[in-house]
Design a protein around this motif. Structure first.
Motif: not given
Length: 144
Positions: A85, A89-91, A111
């Motif tokens: 990551l 940011k989102t996973p 997240r």
């Protein structure tokens, strides 16, 4: 396969025999001079007198960033692999069936905390923290 070409996950049985190998080609992302500077600056926020140590430590850093940073199994023994990551940011998870074949991927809109999510009965459960650091459980219906 080197870690510069992608990643390789090996599952072994109790005797140490390889029973499954999953290989994924992914382009590497280099560690930049800006990444190294940011590490030193963060280190110096905690230890302002230790610039030499911080610079020595960062000199040992790999030339490429890790490709993955989390693995877990769901209740159907599917392997969930989270790509590394970046901040903010989102996973995204790549999911492999127990036989190693690709089942799909999931991009979360949030997240989770550092604790790996749990997946049970078609639902993903994760701990998230709000802007004040208050943690709560989030449940996502994965459908199907």
């Amino acid at each position: 396969m080197s870690d510069r070409e992608g990643y390789r996950i090996v599952r072994r049985n109790e005797e140490g025999d390889t029973v499954l190998v999953v290989e994924v080609d992914m382009p590497p992302e280099p560690v930049t001079a800006d990444d190294r500077r940011a590490y030193v600056e963060t280190f110096l926020e905690r230890e302002p007198e230790e610039r030499r140590l911080a610079e020595e430590l960062v000199s040992y850093a790999y030339s490429h960033k890790p490709l993955i940073d989390q693995l877990f199994l769901d209740d159907e023994r599917n392997l969930w692999v989270r790509r590394r990551l970046d901040e903010g940011k989102t996973p995204e998870y790549t999911i492999f069936r127990p036989d190693g074949s690709l089942a799909g991927s999931v991009q979360l809109a949030f997240r989770p905390s550092f604790v790996p999510p749990r997946v049970r009965d078609g639902r993903l459960y994760a701990i998230v923290a709000d802007d004040f650091g208050v943690q709560q459980w989030v449940r996502v219906d994965l459908g199907g």
